[in-house]
Structure formats: C-alpha cells, structure tokens
Design a protein around this motif. Structure first.
Motif, PDB file in Angstrom:
ATOM      1  N   TYR A 109       0.813  -1.212   0.000  1.00 37.07           N
ATOM      2  CA  TYR A 109       0.000   0.000   0.000  1.00 37.07           C
ATOM      3  C   TYR A 109       0.854   1.273   0.000  1.00 37.07           C
ATOM      4  N   ALA A 110       1.912   1.294   0.833  1.00 36.91           N
ATOM      5  CA  ALA A 110       2.711   2.502   0.995  1.00 36.91           C
ATOM      6  C   ALA A 110       3.302   2.965  -0.337  1.00 36.91           C
ATOM      7  N   GLN A 111       3.751   2.013  -1.130  1.00 41.89           N
ATOM      8  CA  GLN A 111       4.332   2.358  -2.430  1.00 41.89           C
ATOM      9  C   GLN A 111       3.278   2.938  -3.356  1.00 41.89           C
ATOM     10  N   ALA A 165       0.622   4.596  -2.482  1.00 40.72           N
ATOM     11  CA  ALA A 165       0.281   5.938  -2.000  1.00 40.72           C
ATOM     12  C   ALA A 165       1.259   6.990  -2.514  1.00 40.72           C
ATOM     13  N   GLN A 166       2.478   6.570  -2.810  1.00 42.48           N
ATOM     14  CA  GLN A 166       3.499   7.506  -3.264  1.00 42.48           C
ATOM     15  C   GLN A 166       3.479   7.727  -4.769  1.00 42.48           C
ATOM     16  N   LYS A 168      -6.546   5.024   4.591  1.00 38.99           N
ATOM     17  CA  LYS A 168      -5.752   5.389   5.765  1.00 38.99           C
ATOM     18  C   LYS A 168      -4.261   5.435   5.451  1.00 38.99           C
ATOM     19  N   GLN A 169      -3.846   4.649   4.457  1.00 41.66           N
ATOM     20  CA  GLN A 169      -2.436   4.643   4.065  1.00 41.66           C
ATOM     21  C   GLN A 169      -2.079   5.779   3.109  1.00 41.66           C
ATOM     22  N   GLY A 170      -3.063   6.608   2.797  1.00 47.31           N
ATOM     23  CA  GLY A 170      -2.794   7.782   1.964  1.00 47.31           C
ATOM     24  C   GLY A 170      -3.062   7.595   0.488  1.00 47.31           C
ATOM     25  N   ASP A 221       1.791  -7.896   1.225  1.00 46.77           N
ATOM     26  CA  ASP A 221       2.297  -6.657   1.800  1.00 46.77           C
ATOM     27  C   ASP A 221       2.801  -6.970   3.204  1.00 46.77           C
ATOM     28  N   GLN A 240       4.192  -5.232   5.291  1.00 46.70           N
ATOM     29  CA  GLN A 240       3.997  -4.149   6.250  1.00 46.70           C
ATOM     30  C   GLN A 240       2.556  -4.082   6.742  1.00 46.70           C
TER      31      GLN A 240
END
Length: 282
Positions: free
Chosen positions: A142-144, A146-147, A167-169, A216, A218
């Motif tokens: 997810y974090a990747q 979001a970026q 929530k993770q952006g 994922d 994380q």
C-alpha cells in the motif's frame, strides 16, 4: 495448496465423524429459538471461495461455512442457508434482521466492532496485492501505491482493504471499486487497475486466474470472524464457547490446514486463544 494435503484432509474428516460438540445452548436465547423455529440459520455471504461460496446446486460451502456449521451444531442450531449479497450490504442486512449472522469473511476492524459483535477470530492473514504475472510495476504494498498517484488499485466496495488503503494515503481517485473478487481479478487482467488488494489466501489458485500474489509484509495481521447483532452478544458468547472446543479438539486445525490447506496455523493459533479480547475490538 491442497495437492499435498489429501492425507491430512482425510484425517480431519474422520475426526469430525468421531466427536460431538458439547451443548451450551440451554439459555433459551431468543436468536437460537427463532432459528430453531425457522428450521434454518439465515446468513449472508459473497462468492469468495475458499472462504465461503455456493456449490453448483446452491449449497453453501467453504472454510467459514464449515466452521460456522460445526459451532451451530454444538448449540443445537440448524445449518445455515445463505443469501448472496455484496460486502457493503452485509452489516445493514444483519441489522435489519434479514440475516441471523454473517459468516461471510468480514475482517475484524475497529469501525465494524462499533456496530456488530464479532466472534473470536477464525482466520489470520495479511493483505496482498494481486498483480499481473511478473509484477510489471514492481509493487510491494500500500505505501508504495500511496506515493505514486499513477497507480490504480482495485478494492472491494465496503471492504477493510478499501478503508485501509485510504488510511495509508491512497487517494480516492486511485481506487477502482469492484463488487466482488472475480471483478477485482478481471479489472487487473483488463488493465483497468495495476493491482487488486485482498487477503493473501482469498484468491484460490491465483496463477490459474492469471495473477501473481504479492503479500504486503507491512500490513498488519488481520482476522475474519462471524458477525452478530450487538443485541445477540449472549448467543455470540455461546458460539465462542463452541469455537474454543473446535480449537482445543483439533477440529479447527483439521479444517484450516488439512481440508483447505492454509499454511499459517501457527499465526492463527496466536490470535484464537479462548478468553482473549477480539483483536481489533479492544
């Protein structure tokens, strides 16, 4: 996942024939009485094998169905009969009393704990991205996503993955909302999304369906449980007592590992100890 587990599955099935669950259903609980009177336990599911689905003849099947029916048997309750619905309609239908319970594969989340009473956990998994073979966009979680606002992520409407992605952006514009798992896979294969986010064991035989699974690492460990109305918490507690017996007798492990071939029983065992607070509902 199942191919090398036929022996374990046979042992599990034989074990079920040799034990009976102790009955704790002596309280005259209103929900139990209504189900007995109706001759069925009305439940909502989505088409989500191996967790829950229907056979070609319309019979409910899957790991969650098997566990729920065993616990209901110990309570002297009838087997479940299912209605197929969408994920976002399950809890409203439960609250409107169209269903007695929801064994559909709902993940335990803090928001859901505010409106339903969950049983003890009966699964454990992390979220995974289902991508095209070879993972052409090299996604890891997810974090990747979001970026990189160019990445599109398919999610089930009303799912825990949809809420977690936000929530993770991950922006709403990046999300492709789909009604079911089959649509999520089709969205990736058709190029309308780069990945489909769902639990790591939710898509059986992913390679045959044309996708690759990227867990994922994380993402937190998440668990599915059976959802009840808040006012049926007493019945939920009796149901939990049956789940405790299924754990201690080995019957749940026989299903989880032997029949359905899920590989992480050690993880599940850590979150299913009798008496623990339901993770996510603290």
């Amino acid at each position: 996942m199942r191919s090398n587990l036929e022996f374990s599955s046979l042992v599990g099935l034989l074990a079920f024939a040799c034990f009976s669950l102790p009955s704790h259903a002596q309280s005259g609980d209103a929900l139990l009485l209504s189900m007995r009177e109706a001759g069925e336990t009305k439940a909502a599911i989505a088409a989500a094998p191996p967790w829950a689905s229907t056979s070609p003849s319309g019979e409910p099947q899957g790991y969650l169905i098997d566990v729920t029916n065993l616990a209901l048997k110990g309570l002297g309750a009838p087997k479940i009969s299912v209605s197929l619905t969408t994920w976002d309609a399950m809890i409203p239908g439960l609250q409107a009393r169209r269903f007695d319970l929801v064994p559909a594969g709902l993940l335990i989340t803090a928001d859901r704990c505010k409106v339903v009473a969950f049983s003890a956990p009966i699964t454990a998994q992390q979220d995974a991205l289902h991508v095209l073979p070879g993972n052409p966009t090299h996604l890891t979680g997810y974090a990747q996503i979001a970026q990189n606002t160019d990445i599109k992520l398919a999610v089930l409407t009303g799912s825990a993955q949809e809420a977690f992605a936000v929530k993770q952006g991950i922006s709403s514009a990046q999300l492709v909302r789909v009604p079911d798992i089959q649509a999520g896979i089709a969205t990736v294969r058709g190029g309308r999304a780069n990945a489909f986010a769902v639990g790591q064991f939710t898509v059986p035989d992913p390679q045959q369906k044309g996708v690759e699974v990227v867990v994922d690492n994380q993402a937190p460990i998440a668990s599915m449980a059976v959802a009840f109305r808040k006012e049926d918490a007493r019945f939920r507690d009796e149901f939990n007592a049956q789940l405790g017996f299924l754990r201690s007798s080995g019957a749940m492990k026989d299903l989880y590992v032997g029949k359905y071939g899920f590989p992480n029983w050690d993880v599940l065992a850590k979150v299913t100890k009798a008496g623990d607070v339901v993770p996510g509902c603290e």
